[in-house]
Design an enzyme around this catalytic site. Sequence first.
Site, PDB file in Angstrom:
ATOM      1  N   SER A  52       0.853  -1.187   0.000  1.00 40.63           N
ATOM      2  CA  SER A  52       0.000   0.000   0.000  1.00 40.63           C
ATOM      3  C   SER A  52       0.892   1.241   0.000  1.00 40.63           C
ATOM      4  O   SER A  52       2.003   1.208   0.552  1.00 40.63           O
ATOM      5  CB  SER A  52      -0.864   0.021   1.260  1.00 40.63           C
ATOM      6  OG  SER A  52      -1.512   1.274   1.394  1.00 40.63           O
ATOM      7  N   TYR A  64      -1.240  -1.062  10.183  1.00 44.86           N
ATOM      8  CA  TYR A  64      -1.356  -1.523   8.783  1.00 44.86           C
ATOM      9  C   TYR A  64      -0.159  -1.027   7.970  1.00 44.86           C
ATOM     10  O   TYR A  64       0.458  -1.799   7.232  1.00 44.86           O
ATOM     11  CB  TYR A  64      -2.669  -0.983   8.231  1.00 44.86           C
ATOM     12  CG  TYR A  64      -2.928  -1.179   6.752  1.00 44.86           C
ATOM     13  CD1 TYR A  64      -3.414  -2.401   6.272  1.00 44.86           C
ATOM     14  CD2 TYR A  64      -2.742  -0.132   5.854  1.00 44.86           C
ATOM     15  CE1 TYR A  64      -3.694  -2.560   4.916  1.00 44.86           C
ATOM     16  CE2 TYR A  64      -3.021  -0.287   4.506  1.00 44.86           C
ATOM     17  CZ  TYR A  64      -3.494  -1.505   4.037  1.00 44.86           C
ATOM     18  OH  TYR A  64      -3.771  -1.662   2.701  1.00 44.86           O
TER      19      TYR A  64
HETATM   20  P1  NAD Z   1     -11.346  -6.298  -0.105  1.00 43.19           P
HETATM   21  O1  NAD Z   1     -11.674  -6.433   1.343  1.00 43.19           O
HETATM   22  O2  NAD Z   1     -12.350  -5.683  -0.981  1.00 43.19           O
HETATM   23  O3  NAD Z   1     -10.928  -7.734  -0.662  1.00 43.19           O
HETATM   24  C1  NAD Z   1     -10.008  -8.507   0.080  1.00 43.19           C
HETATM   25  C2  NAD Z   1     -10.269  -9.989  -0.153  1.00 43.19           C
HETATM   26  O4  NAD Z   1      -9.364 -10.702   0.728  1.00 43.19           O
HETATM   27  C3  NAD Z   1     -11.682 -10.440   0.201  1.00 43.19           C
HETATM   28  O5  NAD Z   1     -12.208 -11.229  -0.831  1.00 43.19           O
HETATM   29  C4  NAD Z   1     -11.506 -11.219   1.494  1.00 43.19           C
HETATM   30  O6  NAD Z   1     -12.437 -12.268   1.663  1.00 43.19           O
HETATM   31  C5  NAD Z   1     -10.086 -11.771   1.319  1.00 43.19           C
HETATM   32  N1  NAD Z   1      -9.503 -12.156   2.611  1.00 43.19           N
HETATM   33  C6  NAD Z   1      -9.583 -11.476   3.798  1.00 43.19           C
HETATM   34  N2  NAD Z   1      -8.977 -12.174   4.763  1.00 43.19           N
HETATM   35  C7  NAD Z   1      -8.493 -13.309   4.192  1.00 43.19           C
HETATM   36  C8  NAD Z   1      -7.763 -14.420   4.681  1.00 43.19           C
HETATM   37  N3  NAD Z   1      -7.425 -14.519   5.980  1.00 43.19           N
HETATM   38  N4  NAD Z   1      -7.398 -15.392   3.827  1.00 43.19           N
HETATM   39  C9  NAD Z   1      -7.746 -15.319   2.508  1.00 43.19           C
HETATM   40  N5  NAD Z   1      -8.448 -14.293   1.989  1.00 43.19           N
HETATM   41  C10 NAD Z   1      -8.816 -13.302   2.816  1.00 43.19           C
HETATM   42  O7  NAD Z   1      -9.954  -5.500  -0.178  1.00 43.19           O
HETATM   43  P2  NAD Z   1      -9.259  -4.675  -1.389  1.00 43.19           P
HETATM   44  O8  NAD Z   1      -9.523  -3.238  -1.171  1.00 43.19           O
HETATM   45  O9  NAD Z   1      -9.564  -5.315  -2.685  1.00 43.19           O
HETATM   46  O10 NAD Z   1      -7.727  -4.900  -0.984  1.00 43.19           O
HETATM   47  C11 NAD Z   1      -6.865  -5.820  -1.672  1.00 43.19           C
HETATM   48  C12 NAD Z   1      -5.444  -5.533  -1.236  1.00 43.19           C
HETATM   49  O11 NAD Z   1      -5.079  -4.200  -1.616  1.00 43.19           O
HETATM   50  C13 NAD Z   1      -5.220  -5.607   0.271  1.00 43.19           C
HETATM   51  O12 NAD Z   1      -3.956  -6.168   0.543  1.00 43.19           O
HETATM   52  C14 NAD Z   1      -5.256  -4.158   0.701  1.00 43.19           C
HETATM   53  O13 NAD Z   1      -4.546  -3.943   1.897  1.00 43.19           O
HETATM   54  C15 NAD Z   1      -4.578  -3.507  -0.494  1.00 43.19           C
HETATM   55  N6  NAD Z   1      -4.866  -2.067  -0.646  1.00 43.19           N
HETATM   56  C16 NAD Z   1      -6.120  -1.641  -0.868  1.00 43.19           C
HETATM   57  C17 NAD Z   1      -6.353  -0.273  -1.034  1.00 43.19           C
HETATM   58  C18 NAD Z   1      -7.746   0.276  -1.289  1.00 43.19           C
HETATM   59  O14 NAD Z   1      -7.889   1.507  -1.260  1.00 43.19           O
HETATM   60  N7  NAD Z   1      -8.738  -0.552  -1.580  1.00 43.19           N
HETATM   61  C19 NAD Z   1      -5.293   0.636  -0.941  1.00 43.19           C
HETATM   62  C20 NAD Z   1      -4.017   0.151  -0.709  1.00 43.19           C
HETATM   63  C21 NAD Z   1      -3.815  -1.212  -0.574  1.00 43.19           C
END
Ligand code: NAD
Length: 254
Positions: free
Chosen positions: A142, A155
């Site tokens: 991130s 985080y």
């Molecule tokens: P999201 O919550 O929409 O999707 C995350 C997925 O991970 C879900 O399908 C969930 O079921 C799965 N998950 C959660 N815990 C789990 C586990 N223990 N084992 C297996 N699967 C698991 O999240 P997102 O926004 O799509 O984020 C995806 C990645 O991008 C993450 O690593 C997040 O930290 C990173 N990220 C997101 C953003 C943002 O703004 N959305 C910004 C920076 C980084």
Amino acid sequence: MFELTGKVAIVTGGGRGIGRAISRVLAKQGAKVAIADIRLDEAEKTASGIGKEGGRAGAIKTDITDLSSVKAMIEKVHELLGKVDILVNNAGWDRIVPFLKTTPDLWNRIINLNYKGVLNCVYCVANDMIEKNSGRIISISSDAARVGSSGEAVYSGAKGAVISFSKTMARELARYNINVNVVCPGPTETPLVEEMKQESEKNVKIFEAMSKIIPLRRMGRPEDIAYAVAFLASDEAGYITGQVLSVSGGLTMA
Ligand code: NAD
């Protein structure tokens, strides 16, 4: 360009959000994709969507915080698709809370998923790649890790650990032609962000304010991140390892 025909990929957290987009884009490029998610129903939706688009994918219920669950997932991937060429460590989670209002339970939850989950997956998958003398590991960190983010201290630390770990693994695994890189999304429209917005009006305002200061004038879309991952997974990125790529519309340029 960016052909992945016949490659076997695992995308953790591929059930929704950024992981779903990564799974779809890798499948479109020809990869056979294992969607490893704790939410099996969502993972199955991603897999059936890929099937309808003419791609090949399978859903496997996995908790990446549990090493035995990850081991069982890899065995299933071997059975269904074969040895692994590409690992995308995407599953992650956070809540916006000022550090002094957090609890050790929340620290553990965040560190176990965002950092230890990556360790579990790399620990179990890297041997496949060593056997093949080739592979790609791409972890979703991130921009919070690169520049900090108020309300996301633990985080940010865990995602920073993913960056440091990946750089070290890039060095350790280079002799086996395994490239290890990190993609850092900025604020991206996903169910996770929707859940954060629903938690408080303050969070809605935080995301509105961030959108306004992004030079490209919009939040990220899951596909924006997925295209960067597909590039790093491809042969064309074969000389890139140990790098950190921000996909954030220019929000951070450090
Ligand atoms: P999201 O919550 O929409 O999707 C995350 C997925 O991970 C879900 O399908 C969930 O079921 C799965 N998950 C959660 N815990 C789990 C586990 N223990 N084992 C297996 N699967 C698991 O999240 P997102 O926004 O799509 O984020 C995806 C990645 O991008 C993450 O690593 C997040 O930290 C990173 N990220 C997101 C953003 C943002 O703004 N959305 C910004 C920076 C980084």
